[in-house]
Write an enzyme that holds these catalytic residues in place. Structure first.
Site, PDB file in Angstrom:
ATOM      1  N   GLY A  71      -0.404   4.561  -1.072  1.00 38.31           N
ATOM      2  CA  GLY A  71      -1.561   5.103  -0.358  1.00 38.31           C
ATOM      3  C   GLY A  71      -1.127   6.245   0.549  1.00 38.31           C
ATOM      4  O   GLY A  71       0.049   6.629   0.582  1.00 38.31           O
ATOM      5  N   LYS A 108     -10.332  -6.637   9.498  1.00 37.99           N
ATOM      6  CA  LYS A 108      -9.230  -6.137  10.342  1.00 37.99           C
ATOM      7  C   LYS A 108      -9.119  -6.977  11.610  1.00 37.99           C
ATOM      8  O   LYS A 108      -8.026  -7.341  12.041  1.00 37.99           O
ATOM      9  CB  LYS A 108      -9.457  -4.667  10.715  1.00 37.99           C
ATOM     10  CG  LYS A 108      -9.299  -3.690   9.559  1.00 37.99           C
ATOM     11  CD  LYS A 108      -7.856  -3.557   9.126  1.00 37.99           C
ATOM     12  CE  LYS A 108      -7.654  -2.492   8.067  1.00 37.99           C
ATOM     13  NZ  LYS A 108      -6.322  -2.530   7.455  1.00 37.99           N
ATOM     14  N   GLY A 136       0.848  -1.197   0.000  1.00 37.22           N
ATOM     15  CA  GLY A 136       0.000   0.000   0.000  1.00 37.22           C
ATOM     16  C   GLY A 136       0.876   1.236   0.000  1.00 37.22           C
ATOM     17  O   GLY A 136       0.525   2.294   0.535  1.00 37.22           O
ATOM     18  N   ILE A 196      -7.700   9.491   9.991  1.00 39.14           N
ATOM     19  CA  ILE A 196      -6.417  10.204   9.847  1.00 39.14           C
ATOM     20  C   ILE A 196      -6.638  11.415   8.945  1.00 39.14           C
ATOM     21  O   ILE A 196      -7.316  11.314   7.918  1.00 39.14           O
ATOM     22  CB  ILE A 196      -5.343   9.257   9.263  1.00 39.14           C
ATOM     23  CG1 ILE A 196      -5.073   8.132  10.271  1.00 39.14           C
ATOM     24  CG2 ILE A 196      -4.051  10.019   8.957  1.00 39.14           C
ATOM     25  CD1 ILE A 196      -4.115   7.070   9.770  1.00 39.14           C
ATOM     26  N   TYR A 198     -15.002  -4.459   6.392  1.00 36.23           N
ATOM     27  CA  TYR A 198     -13.654  -3.949   6.693  1.00 36.23           C
ATOM     28  C   TYR A 198     -13.270  -4.225   8.156  1.00 36.23           C
ATOM     29  O   TYR A 198     -12.180  -4.729   8.446  1.00 36.23           O
ATOM     30  CB  TYR A 198     -13.684  -2.458   6.392  1.00 36.23           C
ATOM     31  CG  TYR A 198     -12.499  -1.629   6.809  1.00 36.23           C
ATOM     32  CD1 TYR A 198     -11.294  -1.691   6.123  1.00 36.23           C
ATOM     33  CD2 TYR A 198     -12.602  -0.730   7.868  1.00 36.23           C
ATOM     34  CE1 TYR A 198     -10.227  -0.886   6.483  1.00 36.23           C
ATOM     35  CE2 TYR A 198     -11.545   0.082   8.231  1.00 36.23           C
ATOM     36  CZ  TYR A 198     -10.357  -0.002   7.541  1.00 36.23           C
ATOM     37  OH  TYR A 198      -9.302   0.792   7.898  1.00 36.23           O
ATOM     38  N   ILE A 252      -1.394  -7.630  -4.310  1.00 37.49           N
ATOM     39  CA  ILE A 252      -0.889  -8.581  -3.298  1.00 37.49           C
ATOM     40  C   ILE A 252      -1.643  -9.918  -3.357  1.00 37.49           C
ATOM     41  O   ILE A 252      -1.281 -10.861  -2.668  1.00 37.49           O
ATOM     42  CB  ILE A 252      -0.944  -7.992  -1.866  1.00 37.49           C
ATOM     43  CG1 ILE A 252      -2.361  -7.502  -1.505  1.00 37.49           C
ATOM     44  CG2 ILE A 252       0.090  -6.891  -1.700  1.00 37.49           C
ATOM     45  CD1 ILE A 252      -2.530  -7.138  -0.034  1.00 37.49           C
ATOM     46  N   ARG A 297      -1.033   0.810  -7.764  1.00 37.83           N
ATOM     47  CA  ARG A 297      -0.881   1.972  -8.659  1.00 37.83           C
ATOM     48  C   ARG A 297       0.580   2.370  -8.816  1.00 37.83           C
ATOM     49  O   ARG A 297       1.351   2.326  -7.856  1.00 37.83           O
ATOM     50  CB  ARG A 297      -1.677   3.157  -8.116  1.00 37.83           C
ATOM     51  CG  ARG A 297      -3.190   2.970  -8.230  1.00 37.83           C
ATOM     52  CD  ARG A 297      -3.897   3.920  -7.315  1.00 37.83           C
ATOM     53  NE  ARG A 297      -3.392   3.794  -5.949  1.00 37.83           N
ATOM     54  CZ  ARG A 297      -3.394   4.753  -5.050  1.00 37.83           C
ATOM     55  NH1 ARG A 297      -3.842   5.930  -5.336  1.00 37.83           N
ATOM     56  NH2 ARG A 297      -2.929   4.541  -3.829  1.00 37.83           N
TER      57      ARG A 297
HETATM   58  C1  AKB Z   1     -12.033   4.309   7.248  1.00 36.49           C
HETATM   59  O1  AKB Z   1     -12.776   5.287   7.427  1.00 36.49           O
HETATM   60  O2  AKB Z   1     -12.379   3.270   6.682  1.00 36.49           O
HETATM   61  C2  AKB Z   1     -10.637   4.382   7.826  1.00 36.49           C
HETATM   62  C3  AKB Z   1     -10.609   3.874   9.226  1.00 36.49           C
HETATM   63  C4  AKB Z   1     -11.111   4.707  10.332  1.00 36.49           C
HETATM   64  O3  AKB Z   1     -10.172   2.790   9.446  1.00 36.49           O
HETATM   65  N1  AKB Z   1     -10.144   5.709   7.761  1.00 36.49           N
END
Ligand code: AKB
Length: 335
Positions: A11, A154, A8, A189, A150, A53, A35
């Site tokens: 990114g 994780k 990444g 972030i 997601y 990957i 990319r």
């Molecule tokens: C998202 O919004 O998916 C990420 C995170 C908070 O993991 N920035």
């Protein structure tokens, strides 16, 4: 010189991390991303692999050409993109991560030494559903109830990290497992230098960049939506500090880190204080609001503070006054 792999690499976090590591000059940085990097980013890396990957041929090629001391595994689909395409998110975030973990394990076997494997997890592993006290700062073991693909991905990789990780294992077992797995649960972030894509915390940086460019922007969550955030500089600092922390000091493999917890409206008002003409409104996108409703409003990062001395450099006011506003102004005024 020791070699470090960054997946990444093209990114948001990858860019900043590569700049920092290149300035330090302690490692040969090997980048990998879907990319093509800019020529400037490519120059900072000893090698750059453009590819997926999930492509075993690419992973084998990287393995044949390098032997890594450390891996920063940053590649992945973010939360809003993951909800739109959950099968792809699972492929990249789980199977892609497994490919990189296996590569790191094979390097550990070659080196007869665990490889430090840094993984970027997220506040998406938490779930506030049914919580009677949703405003409190969550500790790592509380409310681990992900609702998005997601967040589930994780959390699963966090579990695999412990499964393959050397912590709490005998020397005999370490020969089998050999990953020094270390993980940060990042909040949203904000960076003045780059823009995220496909995340649900993106409304913060998107408001900032739109205002600085004189573009109208509709925030996709309600004004009162509150989330933990940090600036990119602190995110990179956390990654480097944890990757270098003395293993004997670490009481866990997964750590929360936080900068400041603020609502969308607090961010909007702070931006308007500097960009008074900015047209920043609201147009709630229900599926994204639902994600934010499930995420923690605050994070307790005391384990990171106690174990490896984590402290963010930027609280909310300092982040905007000293860093984000001046940098974003410079960026778009061309100074
Ligand atoms: C998202 O919004 O998916 C990420 C995170 C908070 O993991 N920035």
């Amino acid at each position: 010189m020791a070699e470090v792999l960054i997946t990444g690499a093209n990114g948001e976090i990858g860019h900043s991390l590569i700049h920092f590591l290149a300035e330090e000059g302690r490692y040969q940085v090997v980048g990998c991303d879907l990319r093509e990097p800019t020529p400037a980013l490519r120059r900072l890396c000893s090698h750059f692999y453009v590819g997926n990957i999930l492509d075993q041929g690419l992973v084998d090629e990287i393995h044949q050409n390098h032997c890594f001391d450390k891996v920063f595994h940053l590649a992945g689909l973010l939360s809003s993109s993951g909800e739109k395409n959950p099968y792809l998110a699972h492929e990249v975030n789980v199977n892609g991560s497994m490919n990189i973990m296996k590569l790191a394990q094979e390097d550990a076997n070659r080196r007869h030494k665990p490889v430090v494997f840094m993984f970027t997890s997220s506040i998406a592993v938490y779930g506030l559903q049914g919580d009677p006290n949703p405003d409190r700062a969550l500790k790592e073991h509380e409310n681990v109830l992900p609702t998005t693909m997601y967040g589930i991905n994780k959390h699963y990789i966090e579990c695999l990290g412990d499964y393959f990780g050397v912590r709490d294992k005998s020397m005999e077992e370490q020969r089998m497992v050999n990953l020094d797995f270390r993980c940060l649960r990042f909040p949203g972030i904000i960076s003045a230098e780059s823009m995220p894509s496909g995340g649900t915390s993106d409304f913060g940086p998107e408001m900032l960049h739109a205002a600085a460019q004189g573009k109208s922007y509709k925030c996709f969550v309600k004004p009162e939506a509150k989330l933990p955030f940090m600036v990119m500089q602190d995110a990179v600092k956390a990654l480097l500090d944890l990757s270098r922390a003395d293993m004997s000091k670490l009481t866990r493999s997964v750590y929360n880190v936080n900068g400041f917890s603020v609502s969308a409206e607090t961010i909007r008002r702070r931006i308007l204080a500097d960009f008074a003409q900015a047209d920043l409104g609201y147009e709630v996108v229900p599926f994204r609001q639902k994600i934010i409703d499930s995420w923690p409003r605050d994070l307790d990062d005391s384990a990171a503070r106690n174990d490896w001395g984590w402290r963010p450099d930027y609280a909310f006011e300092k982040a905007f006054d000293d860093l984000l506003i001046p940098s974003v102004r410079r960026r778009y005024s061309g100074d």
